[in-house]
Design an enzyme around this catalytic site. Structure first.
Site, PDB file in Angstrom:
ATOM      1  N   ASN A   8      77.926 -14.086 -45.330  1.00 53.70           N
ATOM      2  CA  ASN A   8      79.231 -13.538 -45.720  1.00 53.70           C
ATOM      3  C   ASN A   8      80.129 -13.576 -44.485  1.00 53.70           C
ATOM      4  OD1 ASN A   8      81.418 -12.000 -46.541  1.00 53.70           O
ATOM      5  ND2 ASN A   8      80.287 -10.061 -46.585  1.00 53.70           N
ATOM      6  N   TRP A   9      81.041 -14.530 -44.488  1.00 58.28           N
ATOM      7  CA  TRP A   9      81.896 -14.686 -43.299  1.00 58.28           C
ATOM      8  C   TRP A   9      82.980 -13.620 -43.239  1.00 58.28           C
ATOM      9  CZ3 TRP A   9      83.096 -20.717 -43.057  1.00 58.28           C
ATOM     10  CH2 TRP A   9      81.902 -21.398 -42.797  1.00 58.28           C
ATOM     11  N   LYS A  10      83.151 -12.875 -44.308  1.00 60.51           N
ATOM     12  CA  LYS A  10      84.227 -11.866 -44.380  1.00 60.51           C
ATOM     13  C   LYS A  10      85.569 -12.523 -44.059  1.00 60.51           C
ATOM     14  CE  LYS A  10      80.818  -8.429 -43.173  1.00 60.51           C
ATOM     15  NZ  LYS A  10      80.553  -7.074 -42.741  1.00 60.51           N
ATOM     16  N   HIS A  95      81.105  -5.424 -52.601  1.00 62.31           N
ATOM     17  CA  HIS A  95      80.727  -5.177 -51.200  1.00 62.31           C
ATOM     18  C   HIS A  95      81.295  -3.822 -50.771  1.00 62.31           C
ATOM     19  CE1 HIS A  95      80.527  -5.568 -46.856  1.00 62.31           C
ATOM     20  NE2 HIS A  95      79.647  -6.538 -47.029  1.00 62.31           N
ATOM     21  N   GLU A  97      82.722  -2.872 -48.211  1.00 60.36           N
ATOM     22  CA  GLU A  97      84.064  -2.925 -47.598  1.00 60.36           C
ATOM     23  C   GLU A  97      85.139  -2.982 -48.674  1.00 60.36           C
ATOM     24  OE1 GLU A  97      83.307  -6.214 -44.977  1.00 60.36           O
ATOM     25  OE2 GLU A  97      81.990  -4.952 -43.769  1.00 60.36           O
ATOM     26  N   GLU A 165      72.656  -2.893 -49.328  1.00 59.25           N
ATOM     27  CA  GLU A 165      73.286  -2.842 -48.014  1.00 59.25           C
ATOM     28  C   GLU A 165      73.659  -1.397 -47.686  1.00 59.25           C
ATOM     29  OE1 GLU A 165      75.089  -6.893 -46.930  1.00 59.25           O
ATOM     30  OE2 GLU A 165      76.597  -5.825 -48.056  1.00 59.25           O
ATOM     31  N   GLY A 171      77.314  -4.039 -39.821  1.00 60.97           N
ATOM     32  CA  GLY A 171      78.099  -4.286 -38.614  1.00 60.97           C
ATOM     33  C   GLY A 171      77.875  -3.287 -37.496  1.00 60.97           C
ATOM     34  N   SER A 209      73.184  -5.639 -40.581  1.00 64.06           N
ATOM     35  CA  SER A 209      72.714  -5.937 -39.224  1.00 64.06           C
ATOM     36  C   SER A 209      71.443  -6.783 -39.185  1.00 64.06           C
ATOM     37  CB  SER A 209      72.538  -4.645 -38.422  1.00 64.06           C
ATOM     38  OG  SER A 209      73.788  -3.995 -38.258  1.00 64.06           O
ATOM     39  N   GLY A 230      76.183 -10.757 -42.431  1.00 60.63           N
ATOM     40  CA  GLY A 230      77.588 -10.756 -42.042  1.00 60.63           C
ATOM     41  C   GLY A 230      77.767 -11.405 -40.684  1.00 60.63           C
ATOM     42  N   GLY A 231      77.856 -10.586 -39.647  1.00 62.07           N
ATOM     43  CA  GLY A 231      78.163 -11.060 -38.301  1.00 62.07           C
ATOM     44  C   GLY A 231      77.327 -12.248 -37.838  1.00 62.07           C
TER      45      GLY A 231
HETATM   46  C1  PEP Z   1      77.646  -7.575 -44.762  1.00 61.50           C
HETATM   47  O1  PEP Z   1      78.788  -7.209 -44.580  1.00 61.50           O
HETATM   48  O2  PEP Z   1      77.319  -8.013 -45.865  1.00 61.50           O
HETATM   49  C2  PEP Z   1      76.710  -7.448 -43.665  1.00 61.50           C
HETATM   50  C3  PEP Z   1      75.456  -7.361 -43.947  1.00 61.50           C
HETATM   51  O3  PEP Z   1      77.238  -7.405 -42.383  1.00 61.50           O
HETATM   52  P1  PEP Z   1      76.406  -7.404 -40.995  1.00 61.50           P
HETATM   53  O4  PEP Z   1      75.293  -8.407 -41.138  1.00 61.50           O
HETATM   54  O5  PEP Z   1      77.415  -7.807 -39.968  1.00 61.50           O
HETATM   55  O6  PEP Z   1      75.893  -6.019 -40.813  1.00 61.50           O
END
Ligand code: PEP
Length: 247
Positions: A8-10, A95, A97, A165, A171, A209, A230-231
């Site tokens: 997920n590049w957001k 999600h 967010e 999640e 994050g 994470s 994500g990241g």
């Molecule tokens: C996400 O937003 O779906 C996620 C898992 O982010 P991160 O891996 O950066 O915690």
């Protein structure tokens, strides 16, 4: 079960960044056949250029959101059939967010999931507790409530992926313990019984994470059927290492 490694590049990257990153992932995927499915979910304006780069590779394309309506007067929104038209096979829905930033309720996520299915997309429905809910011992109740409210009836495993999640793990570099992940994933599997035909075949991803250093341990947990990343999905080598852990 074949696991899914989903990136997920957001809201990150311009066209040149996305094309370069997707190109590296596609190249790795062609060179090394992994035993998992691989998915990239770029921001909406990058779907076409990234899709062009992924064409002919084993890497699937997905979006990060869709509207519940098929078309119409919804300025700034993107409809599910537009995503299919852009080459997407998946869409991330609900999600945390979006739930936080846009006030998306379970009912909204449910309506979007219906729209996604109608357009032939696989819905990745995200659920997870806040830190306050975790500390209050409410995690399993929260997850049950979100599943009950977010999933429409008549689903099957082909059209649905669940992503657990924990909001406090996204994050932040913090992750739940293996025991905590195992407990929630087992609970989700149990809750899906009766709600979803062939519930044992629904992939339940862990997200929050995930990085190369913890991916293998997380992927070894029962009922963890892949990762939503994500990241770390913004760094080709890191995302690939996580995909390798999924395979
Ligand atoms: C996400 O937003 O779906 C996620 C898992 O982010 P991160 O891996 O950066 O915690």
């Amino acid at each position: 079960m074949r696991k899914l490694a989903a990136g997920n590049w957001k809201m990150n990257g311009l066209k040149a960044d996305g094309v370069a990153l997707a190109g590296e992932i596609a190249q790795r995927a062609k060179a090394e056949k992994l035993g998992c499915d691989i998915l990239i979910c770029p921001p909406a304006p990058l779907l076409f250029p990234v899709g062009a780069v992924l064409a002919g590779s084993p890497v699937a394309l997905g979006a990060q959101n869709c509207h519940a309506n098929e078309k119409g007067a919804h300025t700034g929104e993107v409809a599910a059939p537009m995503l299919t038209d852009a080459g997407c096979s998946y869409v991330i829905l609900g999600h945390s967010e979006r739930r936080a930033d846009n006030g998306e309720s379970d009912a909204v996520v449910r309506a979007k999931t219906v729209a996604a299915h109608k357009a032939g997309l696989i819905a990745i429905v995200c659920i997870g507790e806040t830190l306050q809910e975790r500390d209050a011992g409410e995690t399993l109740a929260v997850v049950s409530r979100q599943l009950a409210g977010s999933l429409p009836d008549g689903l099957d495993a082909k059209g649905l992926v669940i992503a657990y999640e924990p909001v406090w793990a996204i994050g932040t570099g913090r992750t739940p313990t293996i025991v905590q992940v195992a407990e929630v994933h087992a609970h989700i599997r149990q809750t899906l019984k009766g709600r979803v035909a062939d519930s044992d075949a629904v992939r339940i991803l862990y997200g929050g994470s995930v990085k190369p250093s913890n991916a293998q341990e997380l992927m070894n947990v029962p009922n963890v059927d892949g990762a939503l990343v994500g990241g770390a999905s913004l760094v080709a080598a890191d995302f690939w290492a996580i995909a390798q852990a999924c395979s």
